[in-house]
Design an enzyme around this catalytic site. Structure first.
Site, mmCIF file in Angstrom:
data_model
loop_
_atom_site.group_PDB
_atom_site.id
_atom_site.type_symbol
_atom_site.label_atom_id
_atom_site.label_comp_id
_atom_site.label_asym_id
_atom_site.label_seq_id
_atom_site.Cartn_x
_atom_site.Cartn_y
_atom_site.Cartn_z
ATOM 1 N N ARG A 36 0.832 -1.216 0.000
ATOM 2 C CA ARG A 36 0.000 0.000 0.000
ATOM 3 C C ARG A 36 0.864 1.263 0.000
ATOM 4 O O ARG A 36 0.483 2.270 -0.597
ATOM 5 C CB ARG A 36 -0.948 -0.004 1.202
ATOM 6 C CG ARG A 36 -2.140 -0.929 1.007
ATOM 7 C CD ARG A 36 -3.086 -0.883 2.178
ATOM 8 N NE ARG A 36 -4.347 -1.558 1.866
ATOM 9 C CZ ARG A 36 -5.315 -1.767 2.736
ATOM 10 N NH1 ARG A 36 -5.172 -1.348 3.992
ATOM 11 N NH2 ARG A 36 -6.422 -2.382 2.384
ATOM 12 N N LYS A 197 -21.393 -17.009 0.632
ATOM 13 C CA LYS A 197 -22.813 -16.777 0.910
ATOM 14 C C LYS A 197 -23.471 -15.792 -0.052
ATOM 15 O O LYS A 197 -22.926 -14.739 -0.356
ATOM 16 C CB LYS A 197 -22.970 -16.256 2.345
ATOM 17 C CG LYS A 197 -22.554 -17.272 3.411
ATOM 18 C CD LYS A 197 -22.781 -16.715 4.801
ATOM 19 C CE LYS A 197 -22.462 -17.758 5.872
ATOM 20 N NZ LYS A 197 -22.707 -17.224 7.239
ATOM 21 N N GLY A 354 -10.976 -9.071 -1.111
ATOM 22 C CA GLY A 354 -9.916 -9.764 -0.380
ATOM 23 C C GLY A 354 -9.555 -11.145 -0.894
ATOM 24 O O GLY A 354 -8.430 -11.401 -1.314
ATOM 25 N N GLY A 377 -13.795 -3.256 0.611
ATOM 26 C CA GLY A 377 -15.154 -2.760 0.785
ATOM 27 C C GLY A 377 -15.565 -1.712 -0.228
ATOM 28 O O GLY A 377 -16.694 -1.729 -0.730
#
Length: 395
Positions: A36, A197, A354, A377
């Site tokens: 990063r 999911k 991720g 996110g």
């Protein structure tokens, strides 16, 4: 696109408040993965090259508005200096007289790093007073932290409204890649969505069926869709309470001419462990005492055929239990095919999330994708069609 970039700004002699994401892993005071930090270097160097003084604003960890010594950004100074190749002046606050003095004293070619913005309770509350105090430190605001753009914080959203604002190079690359993938893509568009999911990716699936031509569903999610079609998935991971929702998504996709591609054959096993005995069966032939852990070779062939016909690919999530062999086979094969098409200039491929980055790295495919987002996110929320406050503020 409505946002400005560094190319649109006069930075000569300007103090440039630059929001970055350098929330890197640290052990015993040492940075263990500087990825990063390395990704902000082009923005910092461009600001310096244009005669500006980069003043870095960043968060680290979750101090929840309190000063937590082990979450100080001071420990990142050596890694920053090594990556940027310039002196980095650390200031133990992100507002006030000490910050003002340090910034005023900074020489051309130096970089100023302000302390963890989340040491102030007003940061995560997007407190306008804190944003004003930060704004007083600079002349221009540059946001290079797409990964924090889904947060309406003082340093990501509040500041952008108080100063001339632009996107940094990393933010620019991310937004350009996402625009190419979902905003105005070359068609046909294929999306690969995997993961455990359906319930965690409802918004994503609902948005994608309106935007793409083929939606490949893999991982545990695929089991829920198979169950929704009346197929017995044995002991597989499956959200049986979500089968009604899965049916609705399939019906809506059909009405939108979006083809949903579920695995036609599957790899099943009775144990979830590396090297477990396994067999490949049709998707409706999973033994009652077994679980589906990967897509089969026929399913992979159908996916690669869809990719051959595609111009654009969006990828989020693995096709199977990629962490353990041999249940990484489908993910590895499909990823390798997408990488080869991208390398040959036949496919624009954008991936993020991720598990996605980990899976594509494991398949040795990430380096050939057109763009890999590490934003997590923010990447998912963009794909879900949500407005990201940090991006909207730049407009």
């Amino acid at each position: 696109m409505a946002w400005k970039t560094l190319d649109d700004m006069d930075l000569d002699g300007k103090r440039v408040l630059t929001r970055v994401d350098i929330n890197v892993p640290v052990e015993d005071g040492r940075v263990t993965d500087a990825t990063r930090i390395e990704r902000i270097v082009p923005t910092v160097q461009d600001i310096i090259g244009k005669g500006g003084v980069p003043v870095l604003l960043a968060h680290f960890g979750r101090p929840k508005g309190k000063v937590v010594t082990k979450m100080s950004l001071q420990q990142l100074v050596p890694a920053l200096e090594q990556a940027i190749g310039k002196d980095v002046i650390f200031v133990a606050d992100s507002r006030g007289p000490a910050a003002e003095a340090a910034i005023a004293a900074a020489q051309a070619g130096q970089v100023v790093l302000l302390e963890n913005t989340r040491f102030h309770a007003g940061e995560e509350k997007n407190d306008p007073e804190l944003a004003k105090e930060m704004a007083a430190l600079g002349d221009v605001y540059c946001n290079d932290a797409f990964s924090a753009a889904h947060r309406a914080h003082a340093s990501t959203e509040g500041l952008a409204k108080l100063l001339p604002a632009c996107a940094g190079r990393l933010m620019q690359a991310e937004l350009s890649a996402l625009e190419a993938a979902l905003g105005a893509p070359e068609r046909p568009v294929v999306a690969v969505v995997g993961g455990a999911k359906v319930s965690t990716k409802l918004d994503l699936l609902s948005n994608l069926i309106e935007k793409v031509d083929v939606l490949v569903i893999g991982g545990g999610m695929a089991n829920t869709f198979l169950a929704a079609k009346g197929i017995d998935v044995g002991k597989s991971l499956c959200e049986h309470d979500m089968t009604g929702t899965a049916k609705e998504i399939m019906e809506k996709a059909s009405g939108l001419n979006c083809e949903i591609l579920l695995p036609s054959d599957v790899v099943v096993a009775r144990e979830f462990k590396t090297g477990a005995d396994n067999e490949t069966v049709a998707n409706d032939a999973c033994p009652a005492d077994a679980m589906i852990l990967d897509a089969g070779p026929d399913a992979v062939a159908k996916i690669t055929a869809a990719l051959d016909n595609a111009e654009t690919l969006i990828w989020n999530g693995p096709l199977g239990a990629f962490e353990i062999a041999p249940f990484d086979t489908a993910t590895n094969a499909a990823a390798a095919h997408a990488a080869a098409l991208s390398r040959a200039g036949k496919l624009v491929s954008v991936a993020g999330g991720g598990d996605t980055v980990a899976a594509l790295n494991k398949a040795d495919a990430a380096k050939d994708f057109t763009y890999i987002s590490t934003a997590g996110g923010a990447f998912l929320e963009w794909m879900e069609g949500k407005v990201l406050p940090g991006v909207a503020a730049l407009g």
